[in-house]
Design a protein around this motif. Sequence first.
Motif, PDB file in Angstrom:
ATOM      1  N   ASN A 102      48.342  13.327  72.245  1.00 49.88           N
ATOM      2  CA  ASN A 102      46.974  13.787  71.950  1.00 49.88           C
ATOM      3  C   ASN A 102      46.294  14.415  73.167  1.00 49.88           C
ATOM      4  N   THR A 103      47.066  14.754  74.177  1.00 47.89           N
ATOM      5  CA  THR A 103      46.497  15.333  75.396  1.00 47.89           C
ATOM      6  C   THR A 103      47.183  16.650  75.729  1.00 47.89           C
ATOM      7  N   VAL A 104      46.373  17.641  76.068  1.00 52.00           N
ATOM      8  CA  VAL A 104      46.894  18.917  76.571  1.00 52.00           C
ATOM      9  C   VAL A 104      46.406  19.066  78.005  1.00 52.00           C
ATOM     10  N   PHE A 105      47.316  19.066  78.932  1.00 52.47           N
ATOM     11  CA  PHE A 105      46.961  19.227  80.340  1.00 52.47           C
ATOM     12  C   PHE A 105      46.668  20.694  80.642  1.00 52.47           C
ATOM     13  N   GLU A 106      45.746  20.901  81.566  1.00 49.24           N
ATOM     14  CA  GLU A 106      45.483  22.264  82.016  1.00 49.24           C
ATOM     15  C   GLU A 106      46.703  22.816  82.747  1.00 49.24           C
ATOM     16  N   SER A 107      47.314  21.975  83.588  1.00 46.93           N
ATOM     17  CA  SER A 107      48.475  22.411  84.363  1.00 46.93           C
ATOM     18  C   SER A 107      49.320  21.185  84.697  1.00 46.93           C
ATOM     19  N   ALA A 108      50.632  21.352  84.651  1.00 44.97           N
ATOM     20  CA  ALA A 108      51.543  20.249  84.962  1.00 44.97           C
ATOM     21  C   ALA A 108      52.741  20.783  85.728  1.00 44.97           C
ATOM     22  N   HIS A 109      53.147  20.024  86.737  1.00 46.17           N
ATOM     23  CA  HIS A 109      54.363  20.384  87.481  1.00 46.17           C
ATOM     24  C   HIS A 109      55.278  19.169  87.554  1.00 46.17           C
ATOM     25  N   PHE A 110      56.575  19.415  87.388  1.00 47.48           N
ATOM     26  CA  PHE A 110      57.595  18.372  87.433  1.00 47.48           C
ATOM     27  C   PHE A 110      58.597  18.707  88.532  1.00 47.48           C
ATOM     28  N   GLY A 111      58.692  17.836  89.516  1.00 48.27           N
ATOM     29  CA  GLY A 111      59.713  17.967  90.552  1.00 48.27           C
ATOM     30  C   GLY A 111      60.829  16.985  90.239  1.00 48.27           C
ATOM     31  N   MET A 112      62.011  17.513  89.916  1.00 49.37           N
ATOM     32  CA  MET A 112      63.085  16.672  89.390  1.00 49.37           C
ATOM     33  C   MET A 112      64.315  16.711  90.303  1.00 49.37           C
ATOM     34  N   THR A 113      64.856  15.541  90.579  1.00 46.78           N
ATOM     35  CA  THR A 113      66.127  15.482  91.283  1.00 46.78           C
ATOM     36  C   THR A 113      67.166  16.255  90.485  1.00 46.78           C
ATOM     37  N   GLY A 114      67.828  17.200  91.138  1.00 47.34           N
ATOM     38  CA  GLY A 114      68.815  18.023  90.442  1.00 47.34           C
ATOM     39  C   GLY A 114      68.236  19.284  89.841  1.00 47.34           C
ATOM     40  N   GLY A 115      66.911  19.460  89.914  1.00 44.07           N
ATOM     41  CA  GLY A 115      66.297  20.685  89.413  1.00 44.07           C
ATOM     42  C   GLY A 115      66.002  20.647  87.930  1.00 44.07           C
ATOM     43  N   ALA A 116      65.765  21.827  87.364  1.00 47.64           N
ATOM     44  CA  ALA A 116      65.306  21.939  85.980  1.00 47.64           C
ATOM     45  C   ALA A 116      66.439  21.996  84.971  1.00 47.64           C
ATOM     46  N   ASP A 117      67.689  22.110  85.423  1.00 44.65           N
ATOM     47  CA  ASP A 117      68.814  22.229  84.499  1.00 44.65           C
ATOM     48  C   ASP A 117      68.812  21.099  83.485  1.00 44.65           C
ATOM     49  N   PHE A 118      68.945  21.460  82.209  1.00 45.09           N
ATOM     50  CA  PHE A 118      69.016  20.524  81.089  1.00 45.09           C
ATOM     51  C   PHE A 118      67.702  19.760  80.849  1.00 45.09           C
ATOM     52  N   GLU A 166      72.212  15.659  81.456  1.00 43.80           N
ATOM     53  CA  GLU A 166      73.335  16.232  80.713  1.00 43.80           C
ATOM     54  C   GLU A 166      74.371  15.188  80.304  1.00 43.80           C
ATOM     55  N   GLN A 167      74.270  13.976  80.848  1.00 42.25           N
ATOM     56  CA  GLN A 167      75.233  12.932  80.540  1.00 42.25           C
ATOM     57  C   GLN A 167      74.894  12.245  79.219  1.00 42.25           C
ATOM     58  N   PRO A 168      75.866  11.529  78.611  1.00 45.80           N
ATOM     59  CA  PRO A 168      75.585  10.837  77.345  1.00 45.80           C
ATOM     60  C   PRO A 168      74.357   9.925  77.452  1.00 45.80           C
ATOM     61  N   GLY A 169      73.427  10.092  76.539  1.00 50.67           N
ATOM     62  CA  GLY A 169      72.198   9.315  76.552  1.00 50.67           C
ATOM     63  C   GLY A 169      71.168   9.802  77.543  1.00 50.67           C
ATOM     64  N   GLY A 170      71.509  10.808  78.335  1.00 49.77           N
ATOM     65  CA  GLY A 170      70.610  11.272  79.397  1.00 49.77           C
ATOM     66  C   GLY A 170      69.362  11.957  78.888  1.00 49.77           C
ATOM     67  N   ARG A 171      69.471  12.690  77.795  1.00 52.66           N
ATOM     68  CA  ARG A 171      68.299  13.385  77.248  1.00 52.66           C
ATOM     69  C   ARG A 171      67.224  12.390  76.821  1.00 52.66           C
ATOM     70  N   GLU A 172      67.643  11.331  76.156  1.00 54.43           N
ATOM     71  CA  GLU A 172      66.675  10.338  75.695  1.00 54.43           C
ATOM     72  C   GLU A 172      66.100   9.561  76.875  1.00 54.43           C
ATOM     73  N   ARG A 173      66.936   9.258  77.896  1.00 52.54           N
ATOM     74  CA  ARG A 173      66.427   8.568  79.089  1.00 52.54           C
ATOM     75  C   ARG A 173      65.376   9.410  79.791  1.00 52.54           C
ATOM     76  N   LEU A 174      65.636  10.720  79.881  1.00 47.57           N
ATOM     77  CA  LEU A 174      64.676  11.616  80.521  1.00 47.57           C
ATOM     78  C   LEU A 174      63.384  11.689  79.721  1.00 47.57           C
TER      79      LEU A 174
END
Length: 342
Positions: free
Chosen positions: A89-105, A59-67
């Motif tokens: 060019n790839t479609v995964f069958e399943s993907a999970h992302f564990g992110m510090t701070g959760g899924a917000d933003f 959510e911080q300036p430049g954070g979206r592009e860094r992510l």
Amino acid sequence: MNSQRHWWDTDVSQDKPQNTRPRLFLGVDGGQSHTEAVVADERGMILGRGFGGPSNHAEQPGGRERLRKAVADSADEALRKAGLPATENTVFESAHFGMTGGADFKEEIITQAIKANRISIGHDGPTALFGSTAGQSGIVAIAGTGSVVYGENTAGETAKIGGLGYLFSDEGSGFWLATQVVRLAIKEQDGMVPQSGLELLVLDFFQRPSIRDVTNDFYNAKLSRDDLAAFAKRAQEAAANGNVVVREQIRSGANVLVKSVKVAAERLNFSSEFPVAYTGGMFRGEIMRSCFAEELGKEVPNATFTDPIFGPAIGALLLAFRQAGIDIGKVLLNNLKTTTHK
């Protein structure tokens, strides 16, 4: 014209070659210092790993592009090492992302960078637990730059204690220990506590002429939170070399984490024996591990302190398997163990 053959091509006959790419699964651990991606097939064979930059504070300036860059870079490197096409060019069958701070933003950014039939984004507690216990219920104490305690029981009920950031929480973390030592160094400088070498320890690490220069540089963003948290390793070394004051700070942080484990265990109704695992840079220090284990034995006698089986990126991969209905059994776990360093 001869077409290039790949390891995923299977010939059902000499006359009719048929391209049968495996179903691909992606696990991503996004942290404050770096992002790690792991790609595997449905048997649990790890095909490639990749790394990117930090992926917190979107959510911080430049954070979206860094992510976006951290996620894309780590996944692309993993795919490249596996000899597979890039993310676009790839479609995964399943993907999970564990992110510090959760899924917000983060959800919108991640789903634009990664294509998957099933995709989930959550905080880093479940990935740390599933990696540490190889998909079993229990509790994990995370103490890296920040800290949090997370647990899950066999009924799928969860508990999360702490993890509210460096200003209000995160006891036992690297940032917390660093700031505790700097605070004591200030008091030592001002003659409010006995000399124990903390002022010199701080000044030597940060290469500043005075404590005021350290604090001013932090307030003026010349020293980042990661820069300050990095001092925790030097502080742990000082404790290992006999600094009693720093050792007591480490013990204090470990005690708070154990109390958090106790609360989580009560919320999850863990009445019989259950595993408590650990992860994060603070637990690389022997004093932190021993203090935590000692206090855990006294406060939560039905807890079994266990070394982590896998890291959080593999935990994210296990959650990707689970959401796709893949059985996390002995064969899959053995395949992960034998290919985990790929």
